[in-house]
Design a protein around this motif. Sequence first.
Motif, PDB file in Angstrom:
ATOM      1  N   PRO B 234       0.839  -1.197   0.000  1.00 40.46           N
ATOM      2  CA  PRO B 234       0.000   0.000   0.000  1.00 40.46           C
ATOM      3  C   PRO B 234       0.885   1.264   0.000  1.00 40.46           C
ATOM      4  CG  PRO B 234       0.201  -0.863   2.219  1.00 40.46           C
ATOM      5  CD  PRO B 234       1.038  -1.761   1.349  1.00 40.46           C
ATOM      6  N   CYS B 251      -5.510  -0.403  11.051  1.00 43.62           N
ATOM      7  CA  CYS B 251      -4.371  -1.287  10.744  1.00 43.62           C
ATOM      8  C   CYS B 251      -4.235  -2.277  11.909  1.00 43.62           C
ATOM      9  CB  CYS B 251      -3.085  -0.496  10.573  1.00 43.62           C
ATOM     10  SG  CYS B 251      -1.664  -1.588  10.352  1.00 43.62           S
ATOM     11  N   PRO B 252      -4.397  -3.583  11.648  1.00 45.40           N
ATOM     12  CA  PRO B 252      -4.505  -4.530  12.766  1.00 45.40           C
ATOM     13  C   PRO B 252      -3.315  -4.512  13.712  1.00 45.40           C
ATOM     14  CG  PRO B 252      -5.103  -5.590  10.712  1.00 45.40           C
ATOM     15  CD  PRO B 252      -4.558  -4.241  10.348  1.00 45.40           C
ATOM     16  N   ALA B 255       1.076  -1.158  12.118  1.00 41.29           N
ATOM     17  CA  ALA B 255       2.106  -0.940  11.096  1.00 41.29           C
ATOM     18  C   ALA B 255       1.946   0.445  10.466  1.00 41.29           C
ATOM     19  CB  ALA B 255       2.029  -2.021  10.024  1.00 41.29           C
ATOM     20  N   ILE B 256       0.958   1.198  10.932  1.00 42.63           N
ATOM     21  CA  ILE B 256       0.844   2.596  10.504  1.00 42.63           C
ATOM     22  C   ILE B 256       1.096   3.465  11.729  1.00 42.63           C
ATOM     23  CG2 ILE B 256      -0.640   4.376   9.507  1.00 42.63           C
ATOM     24  CD1 ILE B 256      -2.104   2.273   7.950  1.00 42.63           C
ATOM     25  N   ILE B 265       3.318   4.581   6.825  1.00 42.20           N
ATOM     26  CA  ILE B 265       3.355   3.114   6.840  1.00 42.20           C
ATOM     27  C   ILE B 265       4.770   2.624   7.152  1.00 42.20           C
ATOM     28  CG2 ILE B 265       3.040   1.010   5.472  1.00 42.20           C
ATOM     29  CD1 ILE B 265       0.823   2.471   3.949  1.00 42.20           C
ATOM     30  N   CYS B 270       4.602  -3.870   7.762  1.00 40.37           N
ATOM     31  CA  CYS B 270       3.271  -3.971   7.132  1.00 40.37           C
ATOM     32  C   CYS B 270       3.156  -5.305   6.408  1.00 40.37           C
ATOM     33  CB  CYS B 270       3.097  -2.818   6.145  1.00 40.37           C
ATOM     34  SG  CYS B 270       1.917  -3.160   4.836  1.00 40.37           S
ATOM     35  N   LYS B 271       2.102  -6.079   6.743  1.00 37.49           N
ATOM     36  CA  LYS B 271       1.948  -7.410   6.148  1.00 37.49           C
ATOM     37  C   LYS B 271       1.211  -7.377   4.812  1.00 37.49           C
ATOM     38  CE  LYS B 271       1.883 -10.026  10.477  1.00 37.49           C
ATOM     39  NZ  LYS B 271       1.002 -10.624  11.501  1.00 37.49           N
ATOM     40  N   GLY B 272       0.722  -6.205   4.439  1.00 38.52           N
ATOM     41  CA  GLY B 272       0.046  -6.105   3.150  1.00 38.52           C
ATOM     42  C   GLY B 272      -1.361  -6.670   3.144  1.00 38.52           C
ATOM     43  N   CYS B 273      -2.077  -6.498   4.257  1.00 39.52           N
ATOM     44  CA  CYS B 273      -3.459  -7.001   4.286  1.00 39.52           C
ATOM     45  C   CYS B 273      -4.385  -6.141   3.432  1.00 39.52           C
ATOM     46  CB  CYS B 273      -3.978  -7.054   5.719  1.00 39.52           C
ATOM     47  SG  CYS B 273      -4.229  -5.424   6.468  1.00 39.52           S
ATOM     48  N   LEU B 274      -4.004  -4.895   3.216  1.00 33.88           N
ATOM     49  CA  LEU B 274      -4.741  -3.937   2.392  1.00 33.88           C
ATOM     50  C   LEU B 274      -6.046  -3.447   3.021  1.00 33.88           C
ATOM     51  CD1 LEU B 274      -4.027  -5.425  -1.160  1.00 33.88           C
ATOM     52  CD2 LEU B 274      -2.635  -3.866   0.205  1.00 33.88           C
ATOM     53  N   ILE B 275      -6.190  -3.614   4.313  1.00 32.00           N
ATOM     54  CA  ILE B 275      -7.340  -3.039   5.012  1.00 32.00           C
ATOM     55  C   ILE B 275      -7.320  -1.519   4.857  1.00 32.00           C
ATOM     56  CG2 ILE B 275      -8.209  -2.490   7.344  1.00 32.00           C
ATOM     57  CD1 ILE B 275      -7.746  -5.378   8.113  1.00 32.00           C
ATOM     58  N   CYS B 276      -6.130  -0.918   4.987  1.00 29.99           N
ATOM     59  CA  CYS B 276      -6.039   0.545   4.886  1.00 29.99           C
ATOM     60  C   CYS B 276      -6.538   1.010   3.523  1.00 29.99           C
ATOM     61  CB  CYS B 276      -4.608   1.016   5.145  1.00 29.99           C
ATOM     62  SG  CYS B 276      -3.359   0.192   4.145  1.00 29.99           S
TER      63      CYS B 276
END
Lengths: 318, 292
Positions: B234, B251-252, B255-256, B265, B270-276
């Motif tokens: 992201p 962000c779970p 990581a933000i 970020i 950041c695991k790259g879940c893309l929730i953000c």
Amino acid sequence: MEARKMKLEKKIKTIFDIPIQEYVAPGGIFCQGCGAILAARLILKLLGERTVVVNAAGCFTLAVVYPYTVFKASWLYTAMACAPAGAQGIRDALDILIEKRKIDKNEDLNILVVTGDGAASSIGLQSTITAIHRNLDFWYLAYDNQAFMNTGAQKTETTPFGAATSTTKPTSLSPLGTEQEPLDLFSVWVSAGAPYVATVSPSYPVDFLDKVERAKEIKGPKLFHCLSGCPPGWNYEPALTIKVGRLAVESGVWALKEAVNGTIKHTYIPKKRIPVEEYLKIQGRFEHLFKPVKNKEAIEEIQRKVDKYWEYELHDAK
Amino acid sequence: MIKVRFHGRGGQGMKTSSRILGTAAFLSGFFVQDFPIYGAERRGAPVVAFTIISKEPILERGYIFDPNILLISDETLLLDKQTDPTKGMSKESIVFINSNKNEDYFKEKIGAKVIVEDLTKIALEVLGRPILSTLIAGVAAKLVGIEQKYLEEAVKEELEQIGANEEMIRKNILAATIGYNKVQEVKIEQTESLEPEVKVVEVEYNDPEISTPVISFVANSYLKKTGTWRVFKPIIKYQKCKSCRLCYVYCPESAIKWENNFPVIDYENCKGCLICVQECPLKAIEIVREGE
Ligand SMILES: Cc1ncc(C[n+]2csc(CCOP(=O)(O)OP(=O)(O)O)c2C)c(N)n1
Ligand code: SF4
Ligand code: SF4
Ligand code: SF4
Ligand SMILES: [Mg+2]
């Protein structure tokens, strides 16, 4: 009386009231998009580092893998059935230390039990009920991913009607997957006499953290039963965790409420409930209700139960 | 006897790869063992699985410490000291790596026969998701010299068992075939492991006060740098951002960071879940494939 007082004192009013201090570090072995660790991160923002997290076997087992920990708070790991007993031990130790003046009163710690639904609603229920019975002063975050996820998504007591799990796979003989209604953990806690019981969702962080902040004034067992999206277990893309939680609440499947000394109040009432189908259809665990042919009956049954719940609750509230 | 070891991350499907290879070899008439290391089932966490193929009955049990073939579905695992995927390989071992980098990049580092293909790209095109189980199984089947028809049969059998629908099975047979045709059969040299023999160390009794692990650090897990888990990255476009805080709060795993009234970020974690990306109301966060 107390309920009324609490209502007046709304403390977290907007997203800008949520502290930017972090007490959970990144790097834990949680799946991408895990709703459970988000819930823990949020609650610890208010409980802070002067907390002992007591955890029973489940996905949080890997929150602390030697020599790493995600927590700023201390952490105690117990057997699956007895996290509340672990909490009791810590409470007693702290009380004795304070009484003997080995530590100062303001060095006291919060005790936060964090377990999944499997521990909270079945394997650990006995030690929970007895802790409530003793009016143990502790917090309990029950992150509810609606299955035993750490061991591969087996059904628990909170798995919803119609969901597929690895032990309730839909078959021609049992096309629904799970046939039972989930245990109502909120009511179990209320009827056991806990002074503060809430349902929360990480998709509604202001509602969630306002409850935590207000509950600080209450001594005794405090439950936060949190519906926590689980991308692999519910079979949806990790990016959708917040959306899934939002659809659960807006459809009325997950009611946000609290019970203060037994008086129940809904803290958020969706103005116009969206159809439950919207919530179900984005999750692979309900796919069999839509494909290859739509199981209208089952979906209608789920809708009917939700409607009935709200009809009853809202009527009661008037 | 051929010993194949699979390394991947939870969710990529390495357990399934090892099963498909095992079933394909079994259908071709070999004796087979396939099994993963039992552990918590976590998307993104390192996973190891094994397949042993033999003309004779297999009497040994347990993990593979001296693989003939290593299949590594995620190059970032090479950096993971706990997993150490090339452990136990010999000069004759064949190492397949899924990466969008070229072979020379890895050759020096690994010092064995290295084959590199960008399977994630193919998975995204064919399956629409970065799931590699059937692609890797296809690669493995070709390397060990199994006929394509047995591979296809095995894919079908294994995916039916985990409840995949017809369309998914069709797409995955296609993916397996693409993987199969990406590589050449290899000659397997029987070699001894380069690792010294494992010694059994007796652990004496110690008082729990000494023997119980105690972590005296706080919140040090960021050192594990789970940024390597990302497939997509992201990127915040600050011109569009109105500092609403939603990405930050949602962000779970923190990581933000919130700095000078803007979200920042932490790419190391950041695991790259893309929730953000999903939750930003102003569409101010864009996505790129990692490494591009
Ligand atoms: C008494 C006991 N039974 C079974 C297990 C195996 N076990 C470990 S984690 C787990 C699943 C826990 O489920 P839940 O509490 O819902 O947490 P989640 O895994 O979903 O995070 C199980 C069954 C155990 N550790 N102890
Ligand atoms: S299985 Fe579900 S609850 Fe467990 S870590 Fe993964 S997303 Fe979180
Ligand atoms: S992609 Fe996920 S982990 Fe990365 S910053 Fe966005 S929300 Fe956080
Ligand atoms: S959600 Fe979007 S607008 Fe809001 S702070 Fe994040 S990037 Fe900025
Ligand atoms: Mg659970």
